[in-house]
Enzyme design. Structure first.
Site, PDB file in Angstrom:
ATOM      1  N   ALA A  75      39.609  36.342  51.263  1.00  0.00           N
ATOM      2  CA  ALA A  75      40.409  35.662  50.258  1.00  0.00           C
ATOM      3  C   ALA A  75      40.039  36.202  48.881  1.00  0.00           C
ATOM      4  O   ALA A  75      39.032  36.886  48.725  1.00  0.00           O
ATOM      5  CB  ALA A  75      40.143  34.161  50.334  1.00  0.00           C
ATOM      6  N   GLN A  77      38.760  34.725  46.455  1.00  0.00           N
ATOM      7  CA  GLN A  77      37.416  34.247  46.063  1.00  0.00           C
ATOM      8  C   GLN A  77      36.411  34.424  47.204  1.00  0.00           C
ATOM      9  O   GLN A  77      35.481  33.628  47.352  1.00  0.00           O
ATOM     10  CB  GLN A  77      37.475  32.785  45.630  1.00  0.00           C
ATOM     11  CG  GLN A  77      37.974  32.600  44.211  1.00  0.00           C
ATOM     12  CD  GLN A  77      37.097  33.308  43.172  1.00  0.00           C
ATOM     13  OE1 GLN A  77      35.881  33.411  43.321  1.00  0.00           O
ATOM     14  NE2 GLN A  77      37.713  33.832  42.130  1.00  0.00           N
ATOM     15  N   SER A  78      36.574  35.470  48.002  1.00  0.00           N
ATOM     16  CA  SER A  78      35.682  35.685  49.138  1.00  0.00           C
ATOM     17  C   SER A  78      34.257  36.016  48.686  1.00  0.00           C
ATOM     18  O   SER A  78      34.033  36.971  47.939  1.00  0.00           O
ATOM     19  CB  SER A  78      36.230  36.842  49.979  1.00  0.00           C
ATOM     20  OG  SER A  78      35.241  37.314  50.869  1.00  0.00           O
ATOM     21  N   ASN A  79      33.304  35.225  49.181  1.00  0.00           N
ATOM     22  CA  ASN A  79      31.892  35.550  48.945  1.00  0.00           C
ATOM     23  C   ASN A  79      31.505  36.801  49.718  1.00  0.00           C
ATOM     24  O   ASN A  79      30.700  37.606  49.266  1.00  0.00           O
ATOM     25  CB  ASN A  79      31.000  34.404  49.426  1.00  0.00           C
ATOM     26  CG  ASN A  79      31.255  33.135  48.668  1.00  0.00           C
ATOM     27  OD1 ASN A  79      31.105  33.108  47.456  1.00  0.00           O
ATOM     28  ND2 ASN A  79      31.653  32.091  49.372  1.00  0.00           N
ATOM     29  N   CYS A  81      33.390  39.390  50.471  1.00  0.00           N
ATOM     30  CA  CYS A  81      33.849  40.594  49.767  1.00  0.00           C
ATOM     31  C   CYS A  81      32.938  40.908  48.583  1.00  0.00           C
ATOM     32  O   CYS A  81      32.559  42.061  48.366  1.00  0.00           O
ATOM     33  CB  CYS A  81      35.297  40.429  49.311  1.00  0.00           C
ATOM     34  SG  CYS A  81      36.475  40.517  50.678  1.00  0.00           S
TER      35      CYS A  81
END
Ligand SMILES: *Cc1c(COP(=O)(O)O)cnc(C)c1O
Length: 327
Positions: A75, A77-79, A81
């Site tokens: 997403a 706001q992916s942690n 990524c």
């Protein structure tokens, strides 16, 4: 374990800390819960979190295979990524991220860090779980790159090795501190964290239940449980270990869709902050802790038990719309 390539960049071991005031708050005045927090928000690299443990083994493999680029998805706001982008920068690899949605007007939280770490972003509209990874990998190969595809959430048997290792670290810490937990409570999403922990604890012959609190309603429970069980078995196979554990997944944290803040996460985040100066995130650990609150209130977890809440990080998301948390 040792024959699997690993690139070390985490600050380990992460602390295992008592949380007496939060434990007392949880049990509401009766005999307090003996609550401990495993601080994997403090794994270090790129503001830390659970994904960097997995990435030590995934990046180890990428380097062993001669790859020059990490490619993964999540997403906006992916942690995961953000931690992949940090791991790439730290090891001198390039990073491409396939992100769900459209580019927002302002880059905040994890997305801001993706930019700072120099990741190249591909906006994929409704595809937030890596549907576009094969096409992007082909495109990179056509341009002469050697991409290593890190699966969604870093959750394959190689990534899960990071949590087999974490389980060993945890068991040694418990022994040193004289802590005898009966249960670990943890946010569960793509499953690699829970699967790795289950395999590692079984291998150490520790009878500690790993209670996964689901954070995403969109994954149907039976599918999540089946995928998690398969992942745990494949992880054990990779290590040549026997394993027949059954994952425990609970829905007590699921009051709204993924990432939607409710009064339950608010209550959990406020309690951890005021009782212990401990920061939880709105999407994963706030929701998982809200799940723990419900397990205590409905009597599944009883006072006097020793319980470890495993903090998996995710704190940059607090700075995206976090003002909603101000009472
Ligand atoms: C990814 C993530 C989780 C879930 O871990 P999985 O291995 O995907 O189940 C939990 N907490 C945070 C903060 C995360 O970023």
């Amino acid at each position: 374990m040792r024959r699997h390539p690993r690139r070390r960049f985490c600050h380990l071991p992460t602390p295992l800390q008592p949380a007496p005031r939060l434990g007392a708050w949880l049990s509401g005045g009766s005999s307090p819960l003996d609550l401990w927090i495993k601080r994997d928000d403090l794994t270090g690299l790129g503001l830390g979190g659970n994904k960097v443990r997995k990435l030590e083994f995934l990046v180890g493999r990428a380097l062993a295979e001669g790859c020059d680029t990490l490619l993964t998805a999540g997403a906006a706001q992916s942690n995961h990524c953000r931690q992949t982008a940090a791991a790439a920068a730290h090891t001198g690899l390039q990073c491409h991220l396939a992100l769900g949605g459209e580019p927002p007007a302002r880059a905040e939280g994890n997305l801001l860090l993706d930019h700072l770490f120099g990741a190249q972003l591909h906006w994929c509209g409704p595809h937030r779980k890596g549907e576009d990874l094969p096409a992007i990998a082909d495109e990179l190969r056509a341009r002469g790159k050697r991409p290593y595809v890190v699966p969604y959430g870093g959750s394959n048997p190689i990534g899960a090795l990071g949590y087999v290792d974490a389980a060993q670290e945890f068991v040694a810490q418990c022994r040193d501190l004289g802590v005898r937990p009966t249960r670990i409570v943890i946010a569960s999403s793509s499953g690699g964290t829970q699967a790795g922990l289950m395999v590692g604890l079984a291998h150490a012959d520790e009878d500690i239940e790993v209670t996964g609190i689901r954070v995403d309603k969109a994954d149907a429970t039976p599918l999540h449980a089946t995928a998690l069980r398969t992942l745990a078995r494949e992880t054990a196979d990779l290590l040549g270990l026997p394993f027949d554990g059954v994952p425990v997944l609970r829905d007590e944290g699921l009051h709204a869709a993924y990432g939607v803040l409710t009064e339950h996460e608010r209550e959990a985040i406020a309690a951890a902050a005021r009782c212990e100066g401990l920061v939880l995130d709105p999407v994963y650990t706030g929701r998982a802790f809200a799940g723990l609150v419900h397990l205590v209130r409905n009597g599944v977890i009883t006072p006097g038990q020793t319980v470890v809440f495993w903090h998996t990080g995710g704190l940059p998301a607090l700075f995206v719309g976090g003002h909603e948390l101000v009472p």
